[in-house]
Design an enzyme around this catalytic site. Structure first.
Site, mmCIF file in Angstrom:
data_model
loop_
_atom_site.group_PDB
_atom_site.id
_atom_site.type_symbol
_atom_site.label_atom_id
_atom_site.label_comp_id
_atom_site.label_asym_id
_atom_site.label_seq_id
_atom_site.Cartn_x
_atom_site.Cartn_y
_atom_site.Cartn_z
ATOM 1 N N ASP A 168 0.856 -1.193 0.000
ATOM 2 C CA ASP A 168 0.000 0.000 0.000
ATOM 3 C C ASP A 168 0.888 1.237 0.000
ATOM 4 O O ASP A 168 1.996 1.230 0.531
ATOM 5 C CB ASP A 168 -0.943 0.051 1.207
ATOM 6 C CG ASP A 168 -2.179 0.895 0.918
ATOM 7 O OD1 ASP A 168 -3.250 0.327 0.615
ATOM 8 O OD2 ASP A 168 -2.073 2.140 0.975
ATOM 9 N N CYS A 177 -15.528 -0.719 -4.364
ATOM 10 C CA CYS A 177 -16.784 -0.378 -3.674
ATOM 11 C C CYS A 177 -17.410 0.782 -4.434
ATOM 12 O O CYS A 177 -17.883 1.739 -3.840
ATOM 13 C CB CYS A 177 -16.583 -0.078 -2.196
ATOM 14 S SG CYS A 177 -15.402 1.216 -1.856
#
Ligand code: SAM
Length: 494
Positions: A263, A362
């Site tokens: 990340d 999402c």
């Protein structure tokens, strides 16, 4: 006061279509993200009510506040837990308190209602009434579904068995809970149930994760001892889910850890470390690294066969808005996100031994979902879509019915999208592999009874406080075909 100015700033940006609430809240780097997210969501929900109160009391004229700043402060004063500021700001709010309270009382009398929530427009009330159940993923690294059920029963919870239809999950109330209809390690509670202070949550035995967010790891279903990449991993609930599926294999020596998690965001990575520690995950290698710069040809990744890619997205599927609908998104921003997502997906396919990649968002926007997948497949004809979970009610848009979608309305979850791309081992036969929850469970989820996570946690908290083109493959439906595919699937694993 910082809370209110940040919340107002985010509301301004949302109105200017500069981003989704979730993204803006995270980008704000505000210390208490949960608190900020909850305040922004709730203020949005009560927006029309607040506007009326503010106008009827001439609050803006008297205080010289900007509208959104006034809204967040009045929200907290009237509907929240009282203003959280001091000095001149607090004095100003106290000075106007009685008038604001009187205006609220007048509205209730006029509308013949007694509760604040009854003032909400009907659509908002429906969304609130529907709610998204509280999903609790049992962390199989620390416990079992049975043990969690027993523990909760001893605390006065009432287990209603496993749901047989999604609709069964709509009617939970009080301390009643059920096993999820699709995912064995998920328990489902009424929307308002708060586990943030519960021992099982604090001890990492349960993870608060929306059901849709559980789909990517579940469907990727990496084998125990496999080499897996979680490309955009923080804050790491999917990583912890992957680790549970992989049974934490490879924890003894750091060098031999096989779950690579990347990340870019240091703060989110630090949250992730805490979360993984709490969940007992030890088989991961965390790196503060741009996934796009990870060298697929590095010897370290030569055995990587599975990639989970859950990149940054608009977050438009996250239910937060008053009417439960998505925020309108700037098409330029969506295009930029989609370009990034496509680069990530394309990059994931460059690992030489890669068998499968699960791509999820999402977002409810096709630009970030079906369009990204289609563009990637056009560029990479050696890969095809896997027909995921035929029993799942909501499918990818257009011809991409192999993919899954999720929504509050159909699946009682946040809005979500999942696609699985698989390397074609044989020349294109026109037949796609089916992966269902059943096959997935037959392979790895051997435990009987079996969506952030700080992000989901944040959203959960908001919910608590307020009370995401190849040719269409033929769909196999017979049990025989399912069995064949399961065998085929197993073979691939071996
Ligand atoms: N999969 C995570 C989970 O389940 O908790 C949520 C991931 S979130 C949707 C997207 C993440 O991608 C963010 O944490 C962001 O910092 C990270 N990210 C964005 N660009 C990246 C890049 N180029 N390389 C690696 N991570 C990136």
């Amino acid at each position: 006061m910082a809370l209110y100015t940040k919340a107002a700033e985010i509301l301004d940006k949302v109105e200017q279509k500069k981003g989704a609430v979730k993204t803006l809240v995270y980008d704000s780097k505000f210390q208490n993200i949960k608190q900020l997210f909850a305040l922004v969501c709730e203020t949005q929900k009560y927006s029309s009510v607040l506007q009326e109160i503010i106008e009827s009391t001439k609050f803006l004229k008297e205080t010289k506040l900007k509208l959104n700043l006034a809204k967040v402060m009045v929200y907290d004063l009237l509907f929240g837990q009282g203003v959280k500021c001091g000095g001149a700001w607090k004095a100003m709010m106290m000075k106007h308190r009685s008038r604001l309270q009187a205006a609220l009382a007048r509205m209730k009398v006029k509308q013949k209602v007694s509760r604040n929530e009854d003032l909400l427009p009907p659509g908002v009330q429906d969304a609130k009434a529907r709610g998204i159940p509280r999903y609790v993923r049992v962390n199989m690294l620390k416990t079992t579904v049975e043990d969690v059920i027993d523990y909760l029963k001893r605390e006065g919870f009432s287990y209603q068995g496993r749901a047989s239809r999604i609709e069964d999950l709509c009617h939970l109330s009080g301390k009643a809970f059920m096993g999820d209809v699709h995912l064995r390690e998920l328990l489902v509670f009424p929307a308002k149930m708060d586990f943030h202070d519960h021992y099982l949550y604090k001890a990492g035995h349960i993870i608060l994760q929306d059901k849709a967010s559980c789909l990517p790891a579940y469907l990727l279903d990496p084998p125990v001892g496999g080499n897996v990449i979680d490309a955009c991993a923080a804050p790491g609930n999917k990583t912890s889910h992957l680790a549970a599926i992989m049974k934490n294999k490879g924890f003894l020596l750091y060098l031999f850890r096989k779950l690579f998690a990347f990340d870019l965001d240091v703060k989110r990575l630090s949250t992730m470390s805490t979360l993984l520690l709490r969940a007992g995950v030890t088989c991961h290698k965390l790196a503060n690294q741009d996934f796009l710069k990870v060298d697929p040809l590095s010897p370290e990744y030569k055995e990587v066969k599975h990639v989970l890619l859950d990149p940054s997205c608009s977050g438009s599927g996250m239910v937060c808005l008053p009417d439960g609908s998505s925020e309108e998104q700037d098409s330029e921003r969506l295009q930029a996100l989609a370009a990034f997502q496509l680069r990530c997906l394309d990059h994931a396919l460059q690992f030489p031994q890669l068998q499968r990649v699960v791509y999820s968002t999402c977002s409810i926007h096709s630009t970030e979902n079906e369009e990204v997948v289609s563009a990637c497949l056009q560029k990479n004809p050696g890969f095809r879509l896997v027909h995921l979970f035929p029993e799942w009610p909501e499918r990818g848009h257009g011809p991409l019915t192999q993919c899954l979608r999720a929504s509050t309305k159909e699946t009682l979850t946040h809005g979500f999208f999942v696609a699985m791309l698989e390397r074609q081992t044989t020349p294109c036969s026109g037949e796609s592999i089916h992966v269902s929850m059943t096959s997935s469970m037959d392979l790895d989820m051997g435990e009987p009874g079996g969506g952030d996570e700080e992000v989901e946690d944040v959203e959960d908290q908001a919910q608590q406080d307020s009370s995401e083109i190849p040719e269409e493959q033929p769909q196999q439906s017979t049990t025989k075909k399912k069995k064949r595919n399961r065998k085929k699937h197993k073979k691939q694993e071996n």
